[in-house]
Design a protein around this motif. Structure first.
Motif, PDB file in Angstrom:
ATOM      1  N   GLY A 100       0.854  -1.368   0.026  1.00 24.87           N
ATOM      2  CA  GLY A 100      -0.052  -0.006  -0.058  1.00 24.87           C
ATOM      3  C   GLY A 100       0.871   1.163  -0.190  1.00 24.87           C
ATOM      4  O   GLY A 100       2.053   1.141   0.099  1.00 24.87           O
ATOM      5  N   ALA A 101       0.144   2.347  -0.134  1.00 20.27           N
ATOM      6  CA  ALA A 101       0.927   3.728  -0.150  1.00 20.27           C
ATOM      7  C   ALA A 101       0.407   4.775   0.691  1.00 20.27           C
ATOM      8  O   ALA A 101      -0.992   4.585   0.802  1.00 20.27           O
ATOM      9  CB  ALA A 101       1.099   4.055  -1.491  1.00 20.27           C
ATOM     10  N   VAL A 102       1.295   5.687   1.129  1.00 24.18           N
ATOM     11  CA  VAL A 102       0.709   6.940   1.692  1.00 24.18           C
ATOM     12  C   VAL A 102       0.898   8.160   0.604  1.00 24.18           C
ATOM     13  O   VAL A 102       2.031   8.260   0.465  1.00 24.18           O
ATOM     14  CB  VAL A 102       1.578   7.252   2.941  1.00 24.18           C
ATOM     15  N   VAL A 103       0.119   8.872   0.483  1.00 23.93           N
ATOM     16  CA  VAL A 103      -0.084   9.967  -0.140  1.00 23.93           C
ATOM     17  C   VAL A 103       0.047  11.094   0.775  1.00 23.93           C
ATOM     18  O   VAL A 103      -0.782  11.400   1.590  1.00 23.93           O
ATOM     19  CB  VAL A 103      -1.167  10.288  -1.245  1.00 23.93           C
ATOM     20  N   LEU A 104       1.284  11.758   0.903  1.00 24.52           N
ATOM     21  CA  LEU A 104       1.603  12.909   1.965  1.00 24.52           C
ATOM     22  C   LEU A 104       1.221  14.154   1.142  1.00 24.52           C
ATOM     23  O   LEU A 104       1.516  14.294  -0.060  1.00 24.52           O
ATOM     24  CB  LEU A 104       2.969  12.929   2.477  1.00 24.52           C
ATOM     25  N   VAL A 105       0.603  15.060   1.686  1.00 24.76           N
ATOM     26  CA  VAL A 105       0.036  16.181   0.872  1.00 24.76           C
ATOM     27  C   VAL A 105       0.343  17.377   2.036  1.00 24.76           C
ATOM     28  O   VAL A 105       0.246  17.565   3.101  1.00 24.76           O
ATOM     29  CB  VAL A 105      -1.593  16.077   0.887  1.00 24.76           C
TER      30      VAL A 105
END
Length: 197
Positions: A100-105
């Protein structure tokens, strides 16, 4: 601990330029993280838009790598992707085999996150969105969801990439999201389903 683990799970941290990906990997990794940061030079100003990231003096040019031991048999391997557009060609390779992935914003530059979300959706990679606290204006979760056109099932959390505890909560949210996704009714009917968690 972790060197003799049976299962290694890959997680990618992705997002725009200067959103805190290296900082997040650094804050949660139990080992000294491998990073490929290089000093930014005037030559790079012609290529990278640094107007919104004043004070940034180094940037990732390949990827960051860290590790977290979950228990005696399971470890998470963390890969922080480079954020500049000229390195986006690396992302598809980094996404291969990813749990899975973390989209950092950075909510001051929310448009910088669209490409990451688009690529993850195209790959079918489960992801969550984490809004890193840069002390800017506060946005409601509904505003962020609307701006990113996020599906309702995608978790949205706030974080401080500098904080180990905050980073751990981001990763716990991601692992729980992946677990729920693969344990859902549609997953049960999928003959290619893999047990991740």
């Amino acid at each position: 601990m972790g060197a003799s683990a049976d299962n290694g799970f890959k997680i990618v941290v992705v997002g725009g330029f200067g959103v805190g990906k290296t900082t997040l990997v650094r804050s949660v990794s139990e080992i000294r993280p491998l990073n490929t940061e290089e000093t930014m030079t005037q030559a790079g100003e012609e290529v990278d838009d640094i107007r919104e990231v004043r004070g940034k003096s180094a940037t990732t040019v390949a990827f960051d790598f860290g590790r977290i031991t979950l228990d005696a048999r399971n470890v998470l391997y963390l890969f922080g992707a480079p954020g500049q557009e000229r390195f986006w060609f690396l992302w598809d390779r980094l996404f291969s085999g990813t749990l899975g992935a973390v989209v950092l914003v950075d909510t001051r530059r929310i448009g910088d996150s669209w490409y990451a979300i688009d690529r993850l959706e195209k790959h079918g990679t489960p992801f969550i969105v984490a809004c890193n606290d840069f002390g800017g204006p506060v946005h409601t979760p509904e505003d962020v969801r609307d701006a990113l056109d996020l599906d309702p099932h995608v978790p949205l959390v706030n974080c401080d990439a500098r904080s180990r505890e905050s980073g751990k909560q981001v990763l716990i949210t991601l692992v729980q999201h992946v677990k729920n996704r693969y344990a859902g009714p549609s997953a049960a009917a999928d003959p290619h389903r893999q047990e991740y968690v």
